[in-house]
Design a protein around this motif. Structure first.
Motif, PDB file in Angstrom:
ATOM      1  N   GLY A 189       7.453   6.517  -7.512  1.00 26.34           N
ATOM      2  CA  GLY A 189       7.290   5.070  -7.601  1.00 26.34           C
ATOM      3  C   GLY A 189       5.814   4.713  -7.608  1.00 26.34           C
ATOM      4  O   GLY A 189       4.975   5.477  -7.133  1.00 26.34           O
ATOM      5  N   LYS A 190       5.516   3.555  -8.171  1.00 28.70           N
ATOM      6  CA  LYS A 190       4.129   3.071  -8.125  1.00 28.70           C
ATOM      7  C   LYS A 190       3.888   2.393  -6.780  1.00 28.70           C
ATOM      8  O   LYS A 190       4.827   1.929  -6.135  1.00 28.70           O
ATOM      9  CB  LYS A 190       3.877   2.065  -9.252  1.00 28.70           C
ATOM     10  CG  LYS A 190       3.966   2.668 -10.645  1.00 28.70           C
ATOM     11  CD  LYS A 190       3.408   1.685 -11.678  1.00 28.70           C
ATOM     12  CE  LYS A 190       3.443   2.260 -13.083  1.00 28.70           C
ATOM     13  NZ  LYS A 190       4.800   2.244 -13.663  1.00 28.70           N
ATOM     14  N   ILE A 191       2.620   2.319  -6.397  1.00 27.86           N
ATOM     15  CA  ILE A 191       2.253   1.637  -5.160  1.00 27.86           C
ATOM     16  C   ILE A 191       2.735   0.184  -5.221  1.00 27.86           C
ATOM     17  O   ILE A 191       2.551  -0.482  -6.241  1.00 27.86           O
ATOM     18  CB  ILE A 191       0.713   1.663  -4.954  1.00 27.86           C
ATOM     19  CG1 ILE A 191       0.188   3.099  -4.942  1.00 27.86           C
ATOM     20  CG2 ILE A 191       0.321   0.919  -3.681  1.00 27.86           C
ATOM     21  CD1 ILE A 191       0.529   3.912  -3.730  1.00 27.86           C
TER      22      ILE A 191
ATOM     23  N   GLY B 251       0.776  -1.238   0.000  1.00 28.30           N
ATOM     24  CA  GLY B 251       0.000   0.000   0.000  1.00 28.30           C
ATOM     25  C   GLY B 251       0.805   1.286   0.000  1.00 28.30           C
ATOM     26  O   GLY B 251       0.233   2.358   0.158  1.00 28.30           O
ATOM     27  N   HIS B 252       2.128   1.177  -0.193  1.00 29.60           N
ATOM     28  CA  HIS B 252       2.972   2.379  -0.117  1.00 29.60           C
ATOM     29  C   HIS B 252       3.746   2.601  -1.410  1.00 29.60           C
ATOM     30  O   HIS B 252       3.921   1.694  -2.215  1.00 29.60           O
ATOM     31  CB  HIS B 252       3.959   2.257   1.048  1.00 29.60           C
ATOM     32  CG  HIS B 252       3.305   1.934   2.349  1.00 29.60           C
ATOM     33  ND1 HIS B 252       2.531   2.835   3.048  1.00 29.60           N
ATOM     34  CD2 HIS B 252       3.283   0.785   3.063  1.00 29.60           C
ATOM     35  CE1 HIS B 252       2.072   2.259   4.147  1.00 29.60           C
ATOM     36  NE2 HIS B 252       2.507   1.003   4.177  1.00 29.60           N
ATOM     37  N   ASN B 253       4.233   3.825  -1.545  1.00 27.40           N
ATOM     38  CA  ASN B 253       5.165   4.133  -2.625  1.00 27.40           C
ATOM     39  C   ASN B 253       6.191   5.142  -2.105  1.00 27.40           C
ATOM     40  O   ASN B 253       6.127   5.568  -0.950  1.00 27.40           O
ATOM     41  CB  ASN B 253       4.439   4.676  -3.868  1.00 27.40           C
ATOM     42  CG  ASN B 253       4.049   6.135  -3.726  1.00 27.40           C
ATOM     43  OD1 ASN B 253       3.840   6.626  -2.613  1.00 27.40           O
ATOM     44  ND2 ASN B 253       3.940   6.824  -4.831  1.00 27.40           N
ATOM     45  N   ALA B 254       7.127   5.482  -2.962  1.00 25.79           N
ATOM     46  CA  ALA B 254       8.138   6.492  -2.627  1.00 25.79           C
ATOM     47  C   ALA B 254       8.176   7.507  -3.753  1.00 25.79           C
ATOM     48  O   ALA B 254       8.292   7.135  -4.928  1.00 25.79           O
ATOM     49  CB  ALA B 254       9.506   5.846  -2.451  1.00 25.79           C
ATOM     50  N   ALA B 255       8.054   8.777  -3.395  1.00 27.23           N
ATOM     51  CA  ALA B 255       8.037   9.855  -4.392  1.00 27.23           C
ATOM     52  C   ALA B 255       8.673  11.095  -3.786  1.00 27.23           C
ATOM     53  O   ALA B 255       8.609  11.305  -2.572  1.00 27.23           O
ATOM     54  CB  ALA B 255       6.600  10.162  -4.808  1.00 27.23           C
TER      55      ALA B 255
ATOM     56  N   SER C 248       2.882   8.732  -1.417  1.00 28.79           N
ATOM     57  CA  SER C 248       1.805   9.591  -1.934  1.00 28.79           C
ATOM     58  C   SER C 248       0.473   9.425  -1.195  1.00 28.79           C
ATOM     59  O   SER C 248      -0.111  10.421  -0.754  1.00 28.79           O
ATOM     60  CB  SER C 248       1.620   9.375  -3.431  1.00 28.79           C
ATOM     61  OG  SER C 248       2.845   9.583  -4.110  1.00 28.79           O
ATOM     62  N   PRO C 249      -0.039   8.180  -1.011  1.00 24.06           N
ATOM     63  CA  PRO C 249      -1.350   8.069  -0.343  1.00 24.06           C
ATOM     64  C   PRO C 249      -1.312   8.435   1.144  1.00 24.06           C
ATOM     65  O   PRO C 249      -2.358   8.735   1.720  1.00 24.06           O
ATOM     66  CB  PRO C 249      -1.740   6.599  -0.540  1.00 24.06           C
ATOM     67  CG  PRO C 249      -0.499   5.890  -0.905  1.00 24.06           C
ATOM     68  CD  PRO C 249       0.403   6.896  -1.560  1.00 24.06           C
ATOM     69  N   HIS C 250      -0.142   8.407   1.767  1.00 25.19           N
ATOM     70  CA  HIS C 250      -0.068   8.657   3.216  1.00 25.19           C
ATOM     71  C   HIS C 250       0.720   9.923   3.563  1.00 25.19           C
ATOM     72  O   HIS C 250       1.142  10.090   4.698  1.00 25.19           O
ATOM     73  CB  HIS C 250       0.527   7.434   3.925  1.00 25.19           C
ATOM     74  CG  HIS C 250      -0.229   6.178   3.660  1.00 25.19           C
ATOM     75  ND1 HIS C 250       0.336   5.030   3.173  1.00 25.19           N
ATOM     76  CD2 HIS C 250      -1.566   5.920   3.789  1.00 25.19           C
ATOM     77  CE1 HIS C 250      -0.596   4.103   3.014  1.00 25.19           C
ATOM     78  NE2 HIS C 250      -1.756   4.617   3.381  1.00 25.19           N
ATOM     79  N   PHE C 251       0.892  10.794   2.564  1.00 23.55           N
ATOM     80  CA  PHE C 251       1.635  12.040   2.791  1.00 23.55           C
ATOM     81  C   PHE C 251       0.968  12.869   3.884  1.00 23.55           C
ATOM     82  O   PHE C 251       1.614  13.331   4.824  1.00 23.55           O
ATOM     83  CB  PHE C 251       1.681  12.819   1.465  1.00 23.55           C
ATOM     84  CG  PHE C 251       2.531  14.051   1.469  1.00 23.55           C
ATOM     85  CD1 PHE C 251       3.675  14.152   2.262  1.00 23.55           C
ATOM     86  CD2 PHE C 251       2.217  15.132   0.633  1.00 23.55           C
ATOM     87  CE1 PHE C 251       4.476  15.297   2.232  1.00 23.55           C
ATOM     88  CE2 PHE C 251       3.010  16.265   0.593  1.00 23.55           C
ATOM     89  CZ  PHE C 251       4.131  16.355   1.398  1.00 23.55           C
ATOM     90  N   THR C 252      -0.351  13.020   3.771  1.00 21.56           N
ATOM     91  CA  THR C 252      -1.049  13.867   4.747  1.00 21.56           C
ATOM     92  C   THR C 252      -1.111  13.211   6.128  1.00 21.56           C
ATOM     93  O   THR C 252      -1.411  13.870   7.118  1.00 21.56           O
ATOM     94  CB  THR C 252      -2.492  14.192   4.294  1.00 21.56           C
ATOM     95  OG1 THR C 252      -3.186  12.956   4.096  1.00 21.56           O
ATOM     96  CG2 THR C 252      -2.502  14.993   3.006  1.00 21.56           C
TER      97      THR C 252
END
Ligand SMILES: [Cu+2]
Length: 142
Positions: free
Chosen positions: A76-78, A57-61, A97-101
């Motif tokens: 990166g893609k998830i 469920g994670h990526n790196a950007a 990206s999905p957990h930045f906030t």
């Protein structure tokens, strides 16, 4: 000629000795939920960082405004393991990206200058800023 080759080997630039560093993307560790592990990495210009999807469920950007001059963004893609080679010296901000906030971020120091609060852009989501301040505090304590 042999002697010359040996001499050249001694003079090889640091880039020739580039290392690969591993960062794991996790759901939780001792520092809390949604961490990169480690969340502060010191590398030399030309080193590679491999982001490992240890939990789903994670990526790196890269974080906008946290890419040193001359550096290029990456996304990166998830669930994808990616490798990036960082040439630009300075402080790189990396997010999931999905957990930045929710504050899933890390810092990469390329070169010798440590990150400070001044490296954090004003428009970071509050939880991301909070996590980065915690990372910097932990660095000071070490
Ligand atoms: Cu995440």
């Amino acid at each position: 000629m042999l002697l010359r080759a040996a001499l050249l080997a001694c003079l090889l630039p640091a880039a020739a000795l580039a290392e690969t560093h591993e960062v794991r993307m996790l759901n939780r560790n001792a520092t809390g939920p949604m961490p990169f592990e480690p969340d502060y990495l010191v590398v030399q210009p030309g080193d590679t960082v491999r982001f490992i999807a240890a939990d789903p469920g994670h990526n790196a950007a890269t974080i906008a405004g946290m890419i040193p001059e001359g550096g290029e963004k990456f996304v990166g893609k998830i669930d994808e393991e990616i490798e990036v080679t960082l040439d630009a010296e300075g402080i790189w901000g990396v997010k999931c990206s999905p957990h930045f906030t929710m504050g899933m971020v890390m810092l990469i120091q390329v070169g010798d200058r440590p990150a400070t609060e001044a490296d954090l852009p004003d428009d970071l989501p509050p939880a991301a800023r909070q996590r980065m301040l915690e990372i910097l505090e932990r660095r000071k304590a070490d």
